[in-house]
Design an enzyme around this catalytic site. Structure first.
Site, PDB file in Angstrom:
ATOM      1  N   ASN A 151       0.963  -1.159   0.145  1.00 32.49           N
ATOM      2  CA  ASN A 151       0.029   0.053  -0.038  1.00 32.49           C
ATOM      3  C   ASN A 151       0.941   1.265  -0.058  1.00 32.49           C
ATOM      4  OD1 ASN A 151      -1.790   2.020   0.492  1.00 32.49           O
ATOM      5  ND2 ASN A 151      -2.778   1.156   2.110  1.00 32.49           N
TER       6      ASN A 151
ATOM      7  N   LYS B 183       3.441   0.858   3.104  1.00 24.86           N
ATOM      8  CA  LYS B 183       2.864  -0.143   4.165  1.00 24.86           C
ATOM      9  C   LYS B 183       2.885  -1.587   3.294  1.00 24.86           C
ATOM     10  CE  LYS B 183      -1.359  -0.423   6.721  1.00 24.86           C
ATOM     11  NZ  LYS B 183      -2.377   0.114   6.807  1.00 24.86           N
TER      12      LYS B 183
ATOM     13  N   ARG C  51      -2.309  -2.407  -3.510  1.00 26.66           N
ATOM     14  CA  ARG C  51      -3.707  -1.587  -3.532  1.00 26.66           C
ATOM     15  C   ARG C  51      -3.579  -0.238  -4.220  1.00 26.66           C
ATOM     16  NH1 ARG C  51      -5.676   2.627   0.402  1.00 26.66           N
ATOM     17  NH2 ARG C  51      -7.962   2.233   0.562  1.00 26.66           N
TER      18      ARG C  51
ATOM     19  N   HIS D 109     -13.394   2.115  -1.128  1.00 28.90           N
ATOM     20  CA  HIS D 109     -13.598   1.030   0.059  1.00 28.90           C
ATOM     21  C   HIS D 109     -14.033  -0.157  -0.613  1.00 28.90           C
ATOM     22  CE1 HIS D 109     -13.956   3.882   3.427  1.00 28.90           C
ATOM     23  NE2 HIS D 109     -12.777   3.476   3.526  1.00 28.90           N
TER      24      HIS D 109
ATOM     25  N   ARG E 117     -13.260  14.388   7.680  1.00 28.69           N
ATOM     26  CA  ARG E 117     -13.933  14.832   6.379  1.00 28.69           C
ATOM     27  C   ARG E 117     -15.454  15.183   6.679  1.00 28.69           C
ATOM     28  NH1 ARG E 117     -12.241   9.773   3.256  1.00 28.69           N
ATOM     29  NH2 ARG E 117     -10.037  10.013   3.238  1.00 28.69           N
TER      30      ARG E 117
ATOM     31  N   GLY F 216     -12.464   0.257  11.625  1.00 33.78           N
ATOM     32  CA  GLY F 216     -11.863   0.521  13.370  1.00 33.78           C
ATOM     33  C   GLY F 216     -13.286   0.892  14.116  1.00 33.78           C
TER      34      GLY F 216
ATOM     35  N   GLU G 175      -8.550  -5.922   4.593  1.00 35.10           N
ATOM     36  CA  GLU G 175      -8.096  -5.499   3.064  1.00 35.10           C
ATOM     37  C   GLU G 175      -6.966  -6.235   2.449  1.00 35.10           C
ATOM     38  OE1 GLU G 175      -8.670  -1.364   4.020  1.00 35.10           O
ATOM     39  OE2 GLU G 175      -9.510  -1.387   1.870  1.00 35.10           O
TER      40      GLU G 175
END
Ligand code: AMP
Length: 386
Positions: free
Chosen positions: A7, A14, A78, A167, A228, A316, A370
């Site tokens: 990622n 990552k 990703r 997502h 956001r 989360g 994911e």
């Protein structure tokens, strides 16, 4: 097959190495501050790798130490934006890399970083099969009435302005696991999935496919998120522009200073819940705005899927915040949804039911993964071409 899942962000990388057949994580890590040097000050700030290629050298050294002489079979990336072209994971070649790059204007912070990661791997391991797994792909099944904005057609034809949704990798994985928990083939799964992390979205699934989702042209649309705003009247932006705000000012305000942070002064759900429980009115108001917004979407999507067979919480907040789940469920009484307080308070890494037997539809908590979904998709693409 061992799959390295990457990622790649603009200044971070990552990674995770997974044994796909065993479903295990062999090693994982995060390289940060790529390209940030030492800030020029020489004041003891740690020096990050110069670029993504140098970051990959660090990943290589770290995984070599863990894996010894076990070999990687493929790399799965990703990739945030697959535009209208990519409806499923694909094997990467030069043409695909350029196609991802052409989508840069739609995801200016993410796709260029994804391409840097792909090119770094291509240079280091030219023969390594690489697969791109797109965050938008699962939503390519949205019907036109759900993906169109009611604006002049040229905005779509000239600029690609439409709803894409994000997502997707998480949603596809959670839909499969939810169907399994309900003992249904995924093709018969009609449900609403609330992916509530720092970024949050809710998706309507009909027959195992996405038919609507709350994020749109960008991940800003829809729910109240950590920082956001989610939905608002677009005229506010015109108003602010006339008042002298620059596009950058508006972008920062909507993406970094709004949501829970804007309402309660903190973007972390755990802290907002704690503040609310100790009597902080702003935190209580922020939870009410966020849970009300989500409940409205759930009601709408219950209709969109022709009657959901389940409501699913993931990510989360969805997996961990019994308080937020309870607040949302409290607003869904009209749908006959009822949580079991004991089950809602429980914790598990496994998918589970948290509603009462009397609830009109089951409410599930299904942990998302994911990286696992990307590793599995990567292995499937690579196996299919061998
Ligand atoms: P994610 O982006 O999926 O990692 O989710 C991050 C969000 O999950 C943050 O708002 C966290 O506060 C929230 N979160 C994580 N653990 C908990 C918890 N135990 N209770 C409430 N919220 C949590």
């Amino acid at each position: 097959m061992l799959v390295l899942v990457i990622n790649s962000g603009s200044s971070s990388l990552k990674y995770q190495v997974r044994d796909v057949a065993a479903g295990t994580v062999l090693t994982e890590g995060l390289i940060e501050k790529i390209g940030m040097g030492n800030g020029g000050g020489g004041d003891g700030e740690p020096v990050g790798p110069r670029d993504h290629a140098e970051a990959l050298e660090q990943v290589d050294a770290a995984i070599h130490e863990e894996l010894g002489d076990q070999e990687l079979g493929a790399v799965g990336h990703r990739v945030v934006h697959g535009g209208e072209r990519f409806a499923e994971p694909v094997l990467i070649d030069n043409e695909i890399t350029r196609a991802i790059e052409r989508l840069n204007p739609l995801a200016p912070l993410h796709n260029p970083a994804n391409v840097l990661g792909i090119r770094a791997i291509t240079r280091k391991w030219p023969k390594m099969p690489q697969v791109a797994v797109f965050d938008t792909a699962f939503h390519r099944t949205l019907p036109e009435h759900a993906w169109r904005y009611a604006v002049p057609d040229e905005l779509y034809t000239n600029h690609g302005i439409r709803r894409y949704g994000f997502h997707g990798t998480s949603n596809e994985y959670v839909a499969r696991r939810s169907a399994a928990l309900l003992d249904l083939p995924v093709e018969e799964f009609d449900g609403v999935i609330a992916h509530l992390g720092n970024g949050a979205s809710v998706t309507a699934i009909r027959g195992g496919r996405s038919v609507d989702t709350s994020m749109g042209f960008t991940p800003l649309e829809g729910l109240v998120m950590g920082t956001r705003s989610g939905d608002l009247d677009p005229s506010i932006l015109v108003f602010l522009g006339r008042a002298g705000w620059t596009p950058e000012d508006i972008d920062t305000m909507l993406n970094r200073e709004s949501g829970l942070k804007g309402l309660a002064g903190n973007n972390d759900m755990r802290s907002v819940v704690e503040a609310s429980e100790s009597g902080n009115d702003k935190a209580t108001m922020a939870l009410a705005v966020a849970s009300y917004r989500l409940a409205k979407y759930i009601g709408g999507y219950h209709v969109a899927v022709g009657g959901a067979k389940a409501l699913v919480f993931t990510a989360g907040i969805g997996e961990n915040s019994q308080q937020f789940r309870a607040q949302v469920a409290d607003r869904l009484g009209a749908l006959g949804i009822e949580l079991d307080a004991g089950l809602n308070a429980g914790r598990s890494k496994e998918p589970r039911v948290i509603s009462t037997p009397q609830s009109a539809i089951p409410v599930l908590v299904v942990p998302t993964d994911e990286e696992r979904a990307i590793a599995e998709a990567t292995a499937a693409v690579v196996s299919s071409i061998r």
